[in-house]
Motif scaffolding. Structure first.
Motif, mmCIF file in Angstrom:
data_model
loop_
_atom_site.group_PDB
_atom_site.id
_atom_site.type_symbol
_atom_site.label_atom_id
_atom_site.label_comp_id
_atom_site.label_asym_id
_atom_site.label_seq_id
_atom_site.Cartn_x
_atom_site.Cartn_y
_atom_site.Cartn_z
ATOM 1 N N ARG A 102 -2.418 -5.335 29.413
ATOM 2 C CA ARG A 102 -3.200 -4.485 30.316
ATOM 3 C C ARG A 102 -2.308 -3.912 31.414
ATOM 4 O O ARG A 102 -2.437 -2.738 31.785
ATOM 5 N N VAL A 103 -1.411 -4.737 31.939
ATOM 6 C CA VAL A 103 -0.503 -4.263 32.985
ATOM 7 C C VAL A 103 0.422 -3.178 32.437
ATOM 8 O O VAL A 103 0.656 -2.152 33.090
ATOM 9 N N LYS A 104 0.957 -3.391 31.220
ATOM 10 C CA LYS A 104 1.841 -2.390 30.612
ATOM 11 C C LYS A 104 1.103 -1.089 30.366
ATOM 12 O O LYS A 104 1.633 0.001 30.633
ATOM 13 N N ASP A 105 -0.128 -1.181 29.862
ATOM 14 C CA ASP A 105 -0.914 0.028 29.617
ATOM 15 C C ASP A 105 -1.210 0.771 30.919
ATOM 16 O O ASP A 105 -1.143 2.007 30.976
ATOM 17 N N ALA A 106 -1.524 -0.002 31.972
ATOM 18 C CA ALA A 106 -1.809 0.620 33.267
ATOM 19 C C ALA A 106 -0.559 1.274 33.846
ATOM 20 O O ALA A 106 -0.628 2.356 34.454
ATOM 21 N N THR A 107 0.600 0.639 33.641
ATOM 22 C CA THR A 107 1.861 1.203 34.131
ATOM 23 C C THR A 107 2.177 2.509 33.423
ATOM 24 O O THR A 107 2.560 3.507 34.053
ATOM 25 N N ARG A 108 2.006 2.529 32.101
ATOM 26 C CA ARG A 108 2.261 3.756 31.340
ATOM 27 C C ARG A 108 1.333 4.879 31.800
ATOM 28 O O ARG A 108 1.757 6.024 31.977
ATOM 29 N N ALA A 109 0.044 4.533 31.984
ATOM 30 C CA ALA A 109 -0.930 5.539 32.406
ATOM 31 C C ALA A 109 -0.579 6.101 33.784
ATOM 32 O O ALA A 109 -0.717 7.312 34.033
ATOM 33 N N LEU A 110 -0.110 5.236 34.686
ATOM 34 C CA LEU A 110 0.236 5.684 36.031
ATOM 35 C C LEU A 110 1.454 6.599 36.009
ATOM 36 O O LEU A 110 1.504 7.612 36.722
ATOM 37 N N VAL A 111 2.440 6.255 35.177
ATOM 38 C CA VAL A 111 3.624 7.109 35.050
ATOM 39 C C VAL A 111 3.234 8.486 34.530
ATOM 40 O O VAL A 111 3.672 9.524 35.048
ATOM 41 N N GLU A 112 2.408 8.522 33.514
ATOM 42 C CA GLU A 112 1.974 9.801 32.944
ATOM 43 C C GLU A 112 1.201 10.618 33.970
ATOM 44 O O GLU A 112 1.337 11.844 34.035
ATOM 45 N N ALA A 113 0.384 9.924 34.776
ATOM 46 C CA ALA A 113 -0.376 10.639 35.803
ATOM 47 C C ALA A 113 0.550 11.201 36.875
ATOM 48 O O ALA A 113 0.371 12.347 37.331
ATOM 49 N N ARG A 114 1.551 10.408 37.295
ATOM 50 C CA ARG A 114 2.475 10.868 38.335
ATOM 51 C C ARG A 114 3.340 12.035 37.854
ATOM 52 O O ARG A 114 3.786 12.857 38.655
ATOM 53 N N LEU A 115 3.594 12.080 36.543
ATOM 54 C CA LEU A 115 4.412 13.157 35.985
ATOM 55 C C LEU A 115 3.549 14.225 35.318
ATOM 56 O O LEU A 115 4.041 15.012 34.504
ATOM 57 N N ASP A 116 2.269 14.240 35.649
ATOM 58 C CA ASP A 116 1.326 15.248 35.137
ATOM 59 C C ASP A 116 1.287 15.290 33.614
ATOM 60 O O ASP A 116 1.067 16.360 33.013
ATOM 61 N N GLY A 117 1.516 14.140 32.979
ATOM 62 C CA GLY A 117 1.439 14.062 31.527
ATOM 63 C C GLY A 117 2.607 14.690 30.794
ATOM 64 O O GLY A 117 2.653 14.673 29.562
ATOM 65 N N GLN A 118 3.577 15.244 31.540
ATOM 66 C CA GLN A 118 4.722 15.911 30.904
ATOM 67 C C GLN A 118 5.868 14.924 30.703
ATOM 68 O O GLN A 118 6.977 15.104 31.202
ATOM 69 N N CYS A 119 5.593 13.853 29.975
ATOM 70 C CA CYS A 119 6.623 12.844 29.759
ATOM 71 C C CYS A 119 6.382 12.116 28.448
ATOM 72 O O CYS A 119 5.270 12.107 27.916
ATOM 73 N N VAL A 120 7.458 11.542 27.942
ATOM 74 C CA VAL A 120 7.402 10.694 26.762
ATOM 75 C C VAL A 120 8.111 9.392 27.115
ATOM 76 O O VAL A 120 9.232 9.422 27.643
ATOM 77 N N LEU A 121 7.478 8.270 26.865
ATOM 78 C CA LEU A 121 8.090 6.993 27.180
ATOM 79 C C LEU A 121 9.174 6.661 26.160
ATOM 80 O O LEU A 121 8.993 6.848 24.958
ATOM 81 N N ALA A 122 10.292 6.157 26.644
ATOM 82 C CA ALA A 122 11.431 5.870 25.780
ATOM 83 C C ALA A 122 11.060 4.895 24.675
ATOM 84 O O ALA A 122 11.521 5.014 23.542
ATOM 85 N N GLU A 123 10.210 3.906 24.977
ATOM 86 C CA GLU A 123 9.847 2.909 23.971
ATOM 87 C C GLU A 123 9.084 3.521 22.803
ATOM 88 O O GLU A 123 9.006 2.939 21.725
ATOM 89 N N SER A 124 8.515 4.720 23.029
ATOM 90 C CA SER A 124 7.786 5.384 21.960
ATOM 91 C C SER A 124 8.713 6.020 20.932
ATOM 92 O O SER A 124 8.308 6.290 19.810
ATOM 93 N N VAL A 125 9.960 6.278 21.325
ATOM 94 C CA VAL A 125 10.890 6.938 20.410
ATOM 95 C C VAL A 125 12.030 6.032 19.982
ATOM 96 O O VAL A 125 12.848 6.412 19.159
ATOM 97 N N LEU A 126 12.097 4.841 20.566
ATOM 98 C CA LEU A 126 13.170 3.908 20.224
ATOM 99 C C LEU A 126 12.561 2.686 19.566
ATOM 100 O O LEU A 126 11.791 1.967 20.168
ATOM 101 N N ARG A 127 12.892 2.434 18.328
ATOM 102 C CA ARG A 127 12.373 1.279 17.609
ATOM 103 C C ARG A 127 13.523 0.403 17.138
ATOM 104 O O ARG A 127 13.899 -0.537 17.817
ATOM 105 N N ALA A 128 14.097 0.721 15.999
ATOM 106 C CA ALA A 128 15.135 -0.131 15.425
ATOM 107 C C ALA A 128 16.544 0.314 15.806
ATOM 108 O O ALA A 128 17.506 -0.308 15.424
ATOM 109 N N ARG A 129 16.647 1.398 16.571
ATOM 110 C CA ARG A 129 17.980 1.896 16.920
ATOM 111 C C ARG A 129 18.493 1.254 18.207
ATOM 112 O O ARG A 129 17.714 0.892 19.083
#
Length: 293
Positions: free
Chosen positions: A153-180
């Motif tokens: 819940r804390v991680k989800d809230a943190t992600r949501a707050l970051v997206e809100a502060r950046l007006d949704g114009q962002c992609v979280l690094a963990e979303s594009v980095l998996r096995a690399r």
């Protein structure tokens, strides 16, 4: 009854799992699941109930002082428990109620087995340390399964707050980095957001700055289908209900203490990592630059 192959079963495994499951349980569970899928009409919920019954038998064996039998039955119970998800994903027969049954069944098994050897050994030796250790095992197990969802819940809230502060114009690094490896993050992020103008944000910058070795360790484990939380509830249960009993009654309390300490250590490391990520939420333009790739 079915024409499934072992490869079909292997494809139903989780992308990442505990190292105990990957190396010590899945090799047997997959083959048993193949037999069950091809030669029976057993349902995932049926396997969960069977797992609970075997777990109760394990608790009874512990209570009677048959520690090796109890350990073997606990291992078998967990193996059957690992089969239900594979059958559900293979045949598409999973149900929402099955999720509840599987979760509650795990907690009931732990409570019964802990008090099985705890009060069983106390009745034979008169040593209250066994009871205290059993209570500690149950408390730590409950803490682990309460702490996990709260951290999410804390991680989800943190992600949501970051997206809100950046007006949704962002992609979280963990979303594009998996096995690399993390050294390829810039390239991977660029490939993922090319053309959409989004900013790539890394909430784990502070953590990786403190622990630069972690990424190599993560990639090593992920490529072997092992999750990085190497002392989860599953490994804790394996130590307390399989390894400890196999070593004998005198090992039950020391093994439980060591396993419990390691579980707490890894849980606190997760809390620390989430805390560092939460501190990365930008509130000013200058702070925004710190977490951008």
């Amino acid at each position: 009854m079915g024409g499934f192959t072992l490869n079909d079963i292997l494809a139903t495994r989780k992308p990442r799992d505990s190292w105990w499951t990957v190396f010590m349980v899945d090799p047997l569970a997959c083959r048993l699941a193949l037999l069950a899928a091809n030669h029976t009409s057993v349902t995932p919920n049926g396997l969960t109930r069977l797992s609970m019954l075997v777990g109760f038998a394990s608790a009874a064996a512990f209570a009677e002082g048959m520690l090796v039998a109890g350990a073997a039955l606990f291992y078998l119970s967990f193996t059957v428990d690992c089969m239900d998800g594979k059958i559900a994903r293979l045949k598409g027969t999973g149900t929402p109620f099955g999720l509840w049954l599987d979760y509650v069944g795990d907690r009931v098994r732990v409570v019964c087995c802990a008090f099985g050897w705890g009060f069983g050994e106390y009745s034979r030796s008169g040593d209250p340390e066994f009871v205290l250790a059993a209570v500690g095992v149950v408390v730590l197990d409950l803490f682990r399964y309460i702490n996990g969802p709260q951290l999410k819940r804390v991680k989800d809230a943190t992600r949501a707050l970051v997206e809100a502060r950046l007006d949704g114009q962002c992609v979280l690094a963990e979303s594009v980095l998996r096995a690399r490896p993390r050294s390829e993050l810039g390239q991977a992020a660029g490939e993922a957001v090319a053309g959409d103008g989004a900013t790539v944000v890394d909430l784990q910058k502070a953590f990786h700055a403190r622990f630069p070795w972690y990424d190599r360790f993560r990639v090593f484990l992920v490529r072997r289908r092992v999750r990085t939380h190497v002392m989860s509830g599953i490994e804790f249960h394996a130590a307390v209900f399989v390894v400890g009993p196999l070593l004998g009654a005198r090992a039950l309390v020391p093994v439980s203490v060591v396993a419990g300490g390691l579980l707490l250590l890894f849980e606190m490391s997760l809390v620390y990592r989430v805390w560092l990520a939460a501190r990365q939420v930008p509130s000013t333009a200058a702070e925004r630059e710190k977490i951008m790739i």
